[in-house]
Design an enzyme around this catalytic site. Structure first.
Site, PDB file in Angstrom:
ATOM      1  N   SER A 148       0.837  -1.201   0.000  1.00 57.45           N
ATOM      2  CA  SER A 148       0.000   0.000   0.000  1.00 57.45           C
ATOM      3  C   SER A 148       0.874   1.254   0.000  1.00 57.45           C
ATOM      4  O   SER A 148       1.648   1.465  -0.925  1.00 57.45           O
ATOM      5  CB  SER A 148      -0.945  -0.048   1.211  1.00 57.45           C
ATOM      6  N   ASP A 213     -10.601  -4.315  -4.493  1.00 57.17           N
ATOM      7  CA  ASP A 213      -9.996  -3.397  -3.519  1.00 57.17           C
ATOM      8  C   ASP A 213     -10.823  -2.113  -3.450  1.00 57.17           C
ATOM      9  O   ASP A 213     -10.950  -1.395  -4.444  1.00 57.17           O
ATOM     10  CB  ASP A 213      -8.554  -3.082  -3.942  1.00 57.17           C
ATOM     11  N   HIS A 242      -8.595  -4.651  -0.011  1.00 58.49           N
ATOM     12  CA  HIS A 242      -7.329  -4.046   0.403  1.00 58.49           C
ATOM     13  C   HIS A 242      -6.766  -4.687   1.660  1.00 58.49           C
ATOM     14  O   HIS A 242      -5.580  -4.535   1.950  1.00 58.49           O
ATOM     15  CB  HIS A 242      -7.544  -2.548   0.643  1.00 58.49           C
TER      16      HIS A 242
END
Length: 383
Positions: A148, A213, A242
């Site tokens: 991320s 996501d 996610h």
């Protein structure tokens, strides 16, 4: 400008767990540092404090695997710290047969300072320096793993390590602003401009992303993979979001496959690794080849050499062209100076507009947490 950009980006990009999930204490029996709030402490885990070139002290943990030939430098997600990632790091070290160093960004966990884009770059640099100096790890035996937001410092370091072994991007972002808006151009106040850096990475890159996501759209990972120089088979986890990719059996399976493939590849070789005798052996051969190649060229020059009169005419003609070129260059410089002045004025206007719109954008972006730990725990509990 860089400080202002980093400061503005920090308003919406960083969410350190508050309070931190761990504290660092000194074990009276061994004199070594350890986490106070972590169950099942491991003997093969070193707890560290590292100084950065921006004056902060960051917390880190190194998981030693005696049978490993490769080392992973892991940059975690946004709303996590290494106390929460402790067992994940240990399991990855075991299942992938690698050493692993995880670290907290400035302002996260027990790291000092406040988080900013530039500080995270200094943080990962300090972590990599620790691998080199404390554990003797070379860049050609290092794999950078960015999850991320961690994809930002990961790619910043990757473009500065020409002999890096590989890169893994887990739910990566194209850039901070692109998480909210599909902008086509990179703006000055954007953060982690990964879309501009990924084409500069020379080693194999694995991209992992969930197709559902809800925080960082799947298109981010897909686009980054498309822009890679050395693409490895990506892992698009159907239905993955996610926060839960680690729960998919394909996740570890694909990572193991990637690590195995990387181990079988020829190890990148530094010029300094080359033996002196190999260098000396190559030099005479190259010299002989160059000498042989140069002989026909010299013969051609002798045959085609112009007379003195022709050379003089050519020289006068060249002088005339040089004078004309100099005159044109002066006019061009004058035009460029005027253009720069106009562009600078326009740039200032655009910057003002960007600053005015940034506050409106900030409230929206602040609501986006690029994290994985809290929601991962919830998902695991449901399973």
């Amino acid at each position: 400008m860089g400080t202002a950009t980093s400061s503005m980006a920090a308003k919406f990009a960083f969410f350190p767990p508050n309070p931190p999930s761990y504290d660092i204490i000194v074990d009276e029996a061994t004199g070594k540092m350890k986490f106070s709030d972590v169950n099942y402490q491991r003997d093969n885990v070193d707890v560290l404090k590292l100084s950065t070139n921006r004056g902060n002290e960051i917390a880190a943990m190194y998981v030693k695997n005696t049978s490993a030939s490769l080392t992973v430098l892991y940059s975690h997600g946004n709303a996590a710290d290494i106390g929460q990632m402790y067992h994940t790091f240990f399991e990855l070290s075991v299942h992938l047969n690698v050493n692993l160093l995880g670290y907290d960004y400035s302002g996260y966990g027990q790291s000092t300072g406040k988080p900013s884009e530039q500080d995270t770059y200094a943080d990962i640099e300090a972590a990599y320096k620790c691998l080199e100096e404390m554990y003797g790890v070379k860049q050609e035996d290092t794999i950078l793993y960015g999850q991320s937001v961690g994809s930002g410092p990961t790619l910043e370091l990757a473009i500065r390590l020409p002999h890096l072994r590989a890169v893994i991007l887990h739910s990566p972002i194209l850039s901070g602003l692109r998480v909210m808006y599909p902008v086509k151009r990179t703006l000055w106040f954007d953060i982690y401009k990964n879309i501009d850096k990924i084409p500069l990475v020379d080693c194999p890159v694995l991209v992992i992303h969930g197709t559902e996501d809800e925080v960082v759209n799947f298109s981010h990972g897909k686009r980054l993979w498309e822009l890679c120089k050395e693409k490895y088979e990506p892992l698009w986890l159907k239905g993955g979001n996610h926060c839960n990719l680690e729960l998919y059996p394909e996740y570890l399976r694909h990572l193991r496959k990637f690590i195995s493939a990387i181990e079988k590849l020829q190890r990148p070789r530094n010029v300094s690794d080359q033996k002196p005798e190999e260098q000396s052996d190559q030099t005479p051969n190259n010299a002989d080849q160059n000498e042989e190649k140069s002989r026909p060229s010299t013969d051609c020059k002798d045959k085609g050499r112009p007379s003195f009169g022709h050379r003089e005419k050519s020289r006068l003609s060249t002088d005339s062209r040089d004078k004309a070129r100099a005159s044109i260059d002066k006019r061009e410089k004058s035009r460029r100076s005027i253009d720069r002045h106009i562009k600078a004025r326009n740039s200032t206007d655009h910057s003002e507009k960007a600053r005015n719109s940034f506050d409106r954008l900030g409230d929206m972006v602040r609501s986006v947490g690029l994290c994985n730990v809290d929601c991962l725990k919830q998902t695991a509990a449901e399973v």
